[in-house]
Scaffold this motif. Structure first.
Motif, PDB file in Angstrom:
ATOM      1  N   VAL B 136       0.860  -1.202   0.000  1.00  0.00           N
ATOM      2  CA  VAL B 136       0.000   0.000   0.000  1.00  0.00           C
ATOM      3  C   VAL B 136       0.897   1.254   0.000  1.00  0.00           C
ATOM      4  CG1 VAL B 136      -1.790   1.282   1.240  1.00  0.00           C
ATOM      5  CG2 VAL B 136      -1.763  -1.247   1.255  1.00  0.00           C
ATOM      6  N   LEU B 137       0.527   2.176  -0.870  1.00  0.00           N
ATOM      7  CA  LEU B 137       1.275   3.465  -0.925  1.00  0.00           C
ATOM      8  C   LEU B 137       0.283   4.601  -0.659  1.00  0.00           C
ATOM      9  CD1 LEU B 137       3.985   4.843  -1.675  1.00  0.00           C
ATOM     10  CD2 LEU B 137       3.167   4.923  -4.051  1.00  0.00           C
ATOM     11  N   LYS B 138       0.564   5.338   0.438  1.00  0.00           N
ATOM     12  CA  LYS B 138      -0.389   6.384   0.813  1.00  0.00           C
ATOM     13  C   LYS B 138       0.006   7.703   0.159  1.00  0.00           C
ATOM     14  CE  LYS B 138      -2.487   4.159   4.412  1.00  0.00           C
ATOM     15  NZ  LYS B 138      -3.752   4.036   4.960  1.00  0.00           N
ATOM     16  N   LYS B 139      -0.974   8.433  -0.360  1.00  0.00           N
ATOM     17  CA  LYS B 139      -0.749   9.756  -0.924  1.00  0.00           C
ATOM     18  C   LYS B 139      -0.660  10.760   0.220  1.00  0.00           C
ATOM     19  CE  LYS B 139      -3.128   8.876  -5.280  1.00  0.00           C
ATOM     20  NZ  LYS B 139      -4.308   9.130  -6.091  1.00  0.00           N
ATOM     21  N   PRO B 140       0.074  11.815   0.082  1.00  0.00           N
ATOM     22  CA  PRO B 140       0.983  12.123  -1.022  1.00  0.00           C
ATOM     23  C   PRO B 140       2.231  11.268  -0.981  1.00  0.00           C
ATOM     24  CG  PRO B 140       1.230  13.771   0.696  1.00  0.00           C
ATOM     25  CD  PRO B 140       0.124  12.883   1.171  1.00  0.00           C
ATOM     26  N   PHE B 141       2.738  10.984  -2.266  1.00  0.00           N
ATOM     27  CA  PHE B 141       3.872  10.040  -2.348  1.00  0.00           C
ATOM     28  C   PHE B 141       5.169  10.706  -2.022  1.00  0.00           C
ATOM     29  CE2 PHE B 141       1.141   8.877  -6.140  1.00  0.00           C
ATOM     30  CZ  PHE B 141       0.376   7.948  -5.415  1.00  0.00           C
ATOM     31  N   ASP B 142       6.050   9.902  -1.531  1.00  0.00           N
ATOM     32  CA  ASP B 142       7.451  10.336  -1.395  1.00  0.00           C
ATOM     33  C   ASP B 142       8.206   9.691  -2.547  1.00  0.00           C
ATOM     34  OD1 ASP B 142       9.907  11.241  -0.093  1.00  0.00           O
ATOM     35  OD2 ASP B 142      10.195   9.070   0.339  1.00  0.00           O
ATOM     36  N   ALA B 143       8.960  10.450  -3.310  1.00  0.00           N
ATOM     37  CA  ALA B 143       9.629   9.949  -4.519  1.00  0.00           C
ATOM     38  C   ALA B 143      10.535   8.761  -4.220  1.00  0.00           C
ATOM     39  CB  ALA B 143      10.469  11.066  -5.164  1.00  0.00           C
TER      40      ALA B 143
END
Lengths: 132, 579
Positions: B136-143
């Motif tokens: 799972v990737l939560k917004k806002p993303f870290d590059a």
């Protein structure tokens, strides 16, 4: 011409002599032969008559002698009487039996012999008379 | 495993700006990378591990994403991972999209991107068979986070793929090994079956040979290399009366016991002996190749038996001597029969020699008899002295006797000749008898005897005319001699089925009780005839021989001395026996 001639062919001297004595006793002209060769030479010399032929003889037996007589053309004018023991069969007689007029059984007595010879002589004179 | 390196990423998001951001992070080259490359070119230093670059495809809806995935699979260029937005109106949401993506490619690693939760994490887990494929990737993303996720998951895809391939290779190896083992196992099984069959074959062959030996008609036994009996067949059990149980596995010349009653060397023990030694033991022993054969006379069961035997060594396949075999045959009966035959042959030879001698003698007697016969009567005619005449008469009668004897004996021998096979012809009985009566007429007349022929003129018998004439001649001559002076001789015939019994009866001397059987013997003379110089005692023997030649019977009947004699005999009727 009447034939009065007799020839005895036998290898036994006493048989020949006996026949000779009996024949001479009744004035029959008798010639003796001790075997087939002698018989043939008598025939060659002109013998014609009654031939008393023993069967069992050394060298040339009775049957051989007849064969030779016929073969040399000496048979005509003769009568052949075989002297035999009784009834022994013999293969050698085949073919020459027809030249045998009669058989006489050994032994025989003088009267029987004389009687028979006179009968054969008559027979011979009749047949040769007929031929003549 | 470079072929499994896969840096392909699929981004499914309905927001175009997001695509731009991801592209900057994952695809475009960073300044740090360029710096790194320059360092390598200038100083030859080992390059620092650069952030890997990715190949990224974009889709803006779930359906489009699935289509791209399918196309990639068809081209055999699968994606290693996908970033999937959670909310993508109006199409499928992220969870549904992921479901469908996984349905198409279960290996795909997936990161689900979300700003807020339409679904709780629990709900997502509930809807998806997640495993270890979903992050799972939560917004806002870290590059950096995005980059790390991409790196990790593509690497994970590769590892999984490598593991999969490795597994496939291993599985293949295992499968091939299993196949090889299977084949080997099959071959082994076949080999075992073949071996069993061969073993069975050997057992059967052995059995067959044992059976053949067992049922061999010749008595046979076999010994091994130590001389121990290993076979003793039925025929030898029967011959010797010694059962297998008593002799099998016995050594020390046990096999000699039934034959000699003692343990000794016999033929089978002499296979290596020289001829001289053999001859001493068994005379007439023969050697043919390695086989010895000989005959021996032994005492078996209290009886002397002649045994023929042969013995031979036994060899194995390698040619080594492993024992011997001996066969025996009881030839006692054969020897006995041979003995009898040779005795008979000797007798036959003797009898034909005697026969020839008798014929020759009979014949040869005729010649010396002829002058006696011819001259004695002439001599008697010339004699007048009665004493001399009497002497000559005696001589003449003696000559007659010799002549009679030799004739009759010769006749009897001739009739007994085996070569004289009867060739029967139909003979009218009555006329044959009449003929003989005429022949004896003189004799009958001399003694005043009347002869009555009462035979039915129609009767025809089967026989030799010559022999039947001789038969009646002899019988009538006898009757003429022994009938009473001025008596009667009667001849008649009685018919039976297929045969006729002929009787010749006189009324003269008759026979003593017990004589009737003997009068047909050669040279038998009844007392009254003993001094009769005209008879030879052979007449009835000749009659008997003739009747036997005709397969008939002959016998004599007499009520006693002075009461006459009847000679009776049977003859076969001719086919048309009665006219």
């Amino acid at each position: 011409m009447n034939h009065n001639k007799i020839m005895i062919v036998d290898d036994n001297e006493y048989v020949r002599a006996s026949v000779e004595i009996i024949c001479q006793s009744v004035q029959l002209d008798i010639t003796c032969a001790a075997g087939g060769e002698e018989c043939l030479s008598h025939l060659e010399s002109g013998f014609r008559g009654v031939i008393l032929m023993d069967i069992m003889m050394p060298e040339m037996d009775g049957w051989d002698t007849i064969r030779e007589i016929v073969g040399r053309g000496l048979y005509d004018g003769n009568i052949i009487v075989m002297l035999t023991g009784m009834g022994e069969p013999d293969a050698k007689m085949d073919g020459v039996q027809e030249y045998v007029t009669d058989y006489m059984t050994k032994p025989f007595g003088p009267d029987q012999l004389i009687e028979s010879l006179q009968y054969y002589l008559t027979l011979l004179n009749v047949t040769s008379g007929a031929h003549a | 495993m470079s072929q499994v390196e896969n840096r392909r990423i699929l981004l499914i998001d309905d927001t175009p700006a997001i695509h731009e951001d991801f592209r900057k992070i994952l695809v475009d080259r960073s300044p740090a990378d360029e710096l790194n490359e320059m360092e390598v070119a200038l100083f030859g230093a080992k390059p620092q591990t650069a952030a890997p670059r990715f190949e990224m495809d974009s889709a803006y809806q779930g359906e489009e994403g699935l289509a791209k995935l399918r196309a990639s699979l068809e081209d055999d260029r699968p994606y290693a991972m996908a970033f999937v937005d959670m909310r993508m109106p109006p199409g499928w949401d992220g969870v549904e999209t992921i479901e469908r993506l996984w349905a198409a490619d279960p290996r795909l690693q997936v990161v689900i991107c979300t700003a807020y939760s339409d679904y709780s994490w629990e709900q997502v887990l509930e809807r998806l068979e997640v495993g270890d494929r979903l992050l799972v990737l939560k917004k806002p993303f870290d590059a950096v986070e995005v980059c790390q996720l991409a790196k990790t998951l593509t690497a994970k895809w590769q590892l999984s793929r490598q593991a999969e391939l490795k597994l496939a290779v291993l599985e293949d190896a295992v499968r091939r090994r299993t196949e090889q083992l299977g084949a080997a196992n099959e071959a082994l099984q076949a080999d075992i079956v073949e071996r069993r069959r061969a073993e069975q074959e050997t057992v059967n062959a052995y059995r067959r040979i044992a059976d053949i030996l067992e049922f061999l008609p010749d008595a046979t036994f076999v010994v091994d290399g130590e001389g121990t009996v290993i076979a003793w067949n039925r025929a030898i059990e029967e011959m010797t009366g010694t059962p297998k149980g008593e002799i099998l596995n016995q050594g020390n010349f046990a096999y000699a016991l039934p034959f000699y009653g003692t343990r000794r060397r016999i033929l089978i023990d002499m296979l290596d002996d020289d001829q001289e030694t053999l001859e001493r033991r068994y005379s007439g022993i023969r050697r043919e190749g390695k086989t010895l054969s000989a005959e021996a006379r032994v005492l078996m069961g209290g009886e002397v038996r002649d045994i023929w035997s042969s013995a031979a060594p036994l060899y194995n396949m390698q040619g080594a001597r492993v024992g011997g075999i001996q066969s025996l045959r009881d030839i006692t009966e054969l020897r006995r029969a041979e003995q009898e035959r040779s005795t008979l042959e000797a007798q036959l030879h003797h009898s034909s020699m005697m026969q020839a001698l008798m014929i020759q003698l009979g014949h040869d007697l005729k010649t010396p008899l002829t002058p006696l016969f011819a001259l004695l009567p002439l001599v008697r005619k010339q004699l007048s002295d009665p004493a001399l005449d009497r002497m000559l008469e005696i001589c003449q009668n003696s000559v007659n006797q010799i002549q009679g004897l030799s004739s009759k004996a010769q006749e009897l021998v001739r009739l007994s000749c085996r070569q004289t096979a009867l060739q029967p012809v139909p003979v009218p009985l009555s006329s044959a008898v009449e003929c003989c009566i005429n022949g004896c007429a003189t004799l009958f007349r001399q003694r005043g005897i009347t002869c009555v022929n009462a035979i039915d003129p129609g009767i025809v018998v089967e026989g030799s005319s010559e022999q039947l004439t001789l038969l009646f001649d002899n019988l009538l001559t006898n009757s003429a001699r022994y009938a009473a002076e001025n008596g009667t001789v009667r001849i008649w015939a009685e018919l039976e089925p297929g045969a006729v019994t002929v009787s010749v009866q006189d009324d003269g001397l008759g026979l003593k009780p017990g004589q009737s059987g003997m009068i047909f013997d050669e040279f038998f003379k009844a007392d009254a005839a003993r001094h009769d110089q005209d008879t030879q005692g052979l007449g009835l023997a000749i009659c008997k021989r003739i009747v036997l030649n005709h397969k008939g019977r002959i016998w004599a009947e007499s009520a006693g001395i002075g009461k006459g004699t009847t000679i009776r005999f049977t003859l076969a009727l001719a086919e048309k026996g009665i006219k």
